[in-house]
Design a protein around this motif. Sequence first.
Motif: not given
Length: 460
Positions: A78-79, A192-193, A286, A288, A326-328, A357-360, A362
């Motif tokens: 995921v990240r 993002y996922c 979530p 986001q 959940d938050i990005i 979470f900080v955006y990661s 992918r």
Amino acid sequence: MELKSISCAFEDLDLLMLKDAVKSKYKGSVPRCYLHSYGCQQNVSDGEKLKGMIVKSGFSLTDDEASADLIVINTCAVRENAHERVFGRLGELGHLKKNNSELIICVCGCMVQQEHIAEKIKKTYPFVSLVFGTFAYSDFYRMLREVIMSGKRVFNIEEKKSEIIENMPAERSSSIRAYVSVMYGCNNFCTYCIVPYVRGRERSRPIDSVVDEVKGLVNDGYKEITLLGQNVNSYAYGFPKLLKRLNDIEGDFWIRFMSSHPKDATKELIDTILDCDKVCSHLHLPVQSGNDEILSKMNRRYSVEKYLEIVRYARSRCKDFSFSTDIIVGFPGESYEQFCDTKKLLEKVKYDNVYSFVYSKREGTKAAELEDNISVKQKGLWLRELLIMQREITEKWLSRFVGKTLRILAEDNGKKEGTLSGHSYENIIVEFVGEKKLIGSFVNIKITKALNWALIGEIV
Ligand code: 5AD
Ligand code: SF4
């Protein structure tokens, strides 16, 4: 879509042949397996099933990596930091392999379902003997036997579109709380996922199979069942209907579930949660982001207003209703003003718990192609700002329970000596002084204090 549900004949030929291979390789002594799962509950649950299969093949389980004959790393994608941790770990395992050439190292799960990662392992980590993705569980016995018998490396990341495996054995890590998968995969493609790429399209288990599994767990003494799915609201046979069926099972136990997608969270879902006494009064929903433009770029398919409508409805029926989310932070192109909209939403909703979470980035997702001009350091500062604000909100909001008596499932030792810890019906961590023998039972606790992460109370 026609679903192929394999009622797995786990006593089948592959297992018998693997057992023989294990006996002859380890000359009658019981070899040991160390398995570690990274990531979400779904992955932990997959890990428990793999452990079940490993024990059936003749291994015992150990927590000591250094003395293991088989090491299984069940990965998450995921990240980025989950990737980095696995590669760091593989470096360490290389040293173990140097000291024990017979050691079998296996890497499986979401991360290796990505072709470029499987390739990297093939090239860079020659001591890894077995690599398989999220679709290969039904081949596990055959693959492990091949590694043991031939000594060759086995890679299997083929995607099987419609398979659900039933009746897998499981070695559960708790005897109080159990995970039950109700559906696999995801069709939503949030930009993002990575999940839809590594876990494939949605497949739902038949209601009767889920009901039978839960009945079995309740008979075995489990007190809390958490239903798992990437988006339980798109459970093919009706999620509220499933909840009602499970609520009818006799016994004193709780039902939780995660996760729900706000785009199809309905009033019927809220009504079902509130009307079914065994279904806990809590919804992990979530969000986001609290900004419509960012939500649209994320392909979330709801607006902030639509999200708030569900929250308002739940609170109109139960004013203390508990939400978590959940938050990005720092989605590509997100401005500080847009991030502040997320903070405003947190103030409005008043969550009991926020996972942020900080955006990661992918590789392979749509968002990976978007311009991203905010530094990771800056995003980290935004995340901190959000966490500090949320801690205050949680502490104030949790104080609604002070003076009230809540029902808690005692699960473990608490942080302080002599205390126990558990979750309330509303999914809030509660710590209280109590004897260890209470672990595994429901207790009524009068709440005396609210902290920014939990409640403190005393046994009534
Ligand atoms: N970057 C950061 N967080 C992510 N999540 C999913 N993908 C990413 C990503 N690329 C978060 C979402 C999701 C939770 C399980 O993980 O918030 O709800
Ligand atoms: Fe990822 Fe969105 Fe599916 Fe959740 S709903 S698993 S965030 S794509």
